[in-house]
Design an enzyme around this catalytic site. Structure first.
Site, short mmCIF file in Angstrom:
data_model
loop_
_atom_site.label_atom_id
_atom_site.label_comp_id
_atom_site.label_asym_id
_atom_site.label_seq_id
_atom_site.Cartn_x
_atom_site.Cartn_y
_atom_site.Cartn_z
N GLN A 287 -3.89 -2.02 9.81
CA GLN A 287 -4.87 -3.40 8.54
C GLN A 287 -5.54 -4.36 9.60
OE1 GLN A 287 -4.24 -3.85 5.81
NE2 GLN A 287 -3.92 -5.79 6.03
N ASP B 126 -11.36 3.41 4.33
CA ASP B 126 -11.55 1.30 3.80
C ASP B 126 -13.43 1.20 4.01
OD1 ASP B 126 -9.60 -0.41 4.29
OD2 ASP B 126 -9.03 -0.26 5.94
N LYS C 294 0.54 -1.38 -0.35
CA LYS C 294 0.06 -0.32 -0.23
C LYS C 294 1.06 1.44 0.05
CE LYS C 294 -4.27 -2.23 1.81
NZ LYS C 294 -4.72 -3.33 2.94
N1 GUN Z 1 -7.14 -6.80 6.10
C1 GUN Z 1 -7.86 -7.40 5.15
N2 GUN Z 1 -8.86 -6.77 4.04
C2 GUN Z 1 -8.34 -5.43 4.60
C3 GUN Z 1 -8.89 -4.43 4.12
O1 GUN Z 1 -9.58 -4.35 3.10
N3 GUN Z 1 -8.35 -3.21 5.03
C4 GUN Z 1 -7.67 -3.90 6.16
N4 GUN Z 1 -7.37 -2.23 6.82
N5 GUN Z 1 -7.25 -4.13 6.32
C5 GUN Z 1 -7.86 -5.45 5.57
#
Ligand code: GUN
Length: 295
Positions: free
Chosen positions: A98, A121, A54
């Site tokens: 995350q 998100d 990311k």
């Molecule tokens: N863990 C798995 N998928 C995601 C996501 O789309 N966003 C976040 N923050 N954590 C994740």
């Protein structure tokens, strides 16, 4: 029929190419640089790879990126204090924590603590609610990516019978709501299947578009789908290691058998995965524009 393979890698690249000049124009016209903060409280190697990717993608596009890697024993109070600081930071337009978080941290409390305007998100209840009433600011990244895969592969969504397998808050529920909206790139008839579904095959066989997010390797087989279905496989399952120690991945769909019946299908890896990060970048740019009154 052998299915067309829908390449998330290619479509994600195309979206990033479209995003680059938009980011450059924001800088040139308004001296606005979208800013993303990632927060990781985990020693899980997969989570570390995701957060690293990311950050790398953000920087490559000209997005300001700040990474906060916290020790796995960080207290909830400390994490909430960091989020408070990031909520107030003018350089930061998007905050991503995350998931999953360690067990001693209350995920709901953490997601509530992110300013909904910076919730790129789309997990804050305000943003979940806005999606449900058809007024979303931010679509959650994985379902947003799925919708783009469908649109950009030329799949007819309006009026289609969509069957979603899995009802998670991250994928199943939001993709159902996205495709249910009375909008372009949506307007489908949506069925959601889950562990309580009595006859899974009855539903999956009716699907024009089948979206699978069960977390079970190769759970969907050819006998469960109809000829000409478009299949989106969200699963990422590690089913072994190569001689060199690299993980062998497979999806929730048995690609080898299903691709003989499907019209189009996403591979694993290289399908939904690459889209998620790219849609996070789209959301971060939108957050910056909203903050500046440009969207
Ligand atoms: N863990 C798995 N998928 C995601 C996501 O789309 N966003 C976040 N923050 N954590 C994740």
């Amino acid at each position: 029929m052998t299915a067309q393979i829908i390449s998330g890698t290619e479509i994600a690249k195309q979206i990033r190419e479209e995003l680059k000049p938009e980011i450059a124009a924001l800088k040139e016209k308004y001296d606005l640089v979208p800013g993303l903060a990632t927060v990781l409280v985990s020693e899980d190697p997969a989570s570390q790879v995701y957060v690293g990717a990311k950050e790398k993608t953000a920087l490559a596009l000209g997005i300001y990126s700040e990474r906060h890697d916290l020790p796995v024993d960080t207290s909830e109070e400390k994490l909430l204090a960091l989020l408070d600081k990031l909520n107030k930071a003018t350089k930061i337009h998007g905050i991503l924590v995350q998931l999953p978080l360690p067990k001693h941290i209350n995920m709901t409390r953490v997601l509530y603590a992110i300013d909904p305007r910076k919730d790129v998100d789309g997990f804050h209840p305000v943003n979940v609610g806005k999606l449900m009433i058809g007024e979303p600011d931010y679509l959650p990244c994985t379902p947003y990516g799925i919708q783009q895969l469908l649109i950009r592969s030329g799949t007819q969504i309006s009026g289609a019978e969509v069957v979603v397998v899995g009802r998670s808050n991250i994928v199943g529920k939001p993709i159902a709501h996205i495709l249910l909206q009375k909008k372009e790139g949506a307007n489908a008839t949506v069925t959601v299947c889950h562990t309580g579904t009595r006859d899974m095959t009855f539903h999956t066989k009716r699907a024009d578009i089948l979206i699978v997010a069960t977390g079970k390797p190769k759970a969907i087989t050819a006998d469960m789908v109809k000829e000409g279905v478009v299949v989106i496989d969200v699963g990422v399952n590690r089913i072994g290691k190569t001689a060199e120690g690299k993980a062998i991945l497979c999806g929730d769909v048995d690609l080898e058998s299903v691709k003989e019946k499907a019209k189009a299908i996403t591979p694993v890896p290289g399908g939904v995965g690459p889209m998620t990060i790219t849609m996070l970048m789209i959301n971060t740019v939108k957050a910056a524009k909203l903050a500046a009154g440009l969207a």
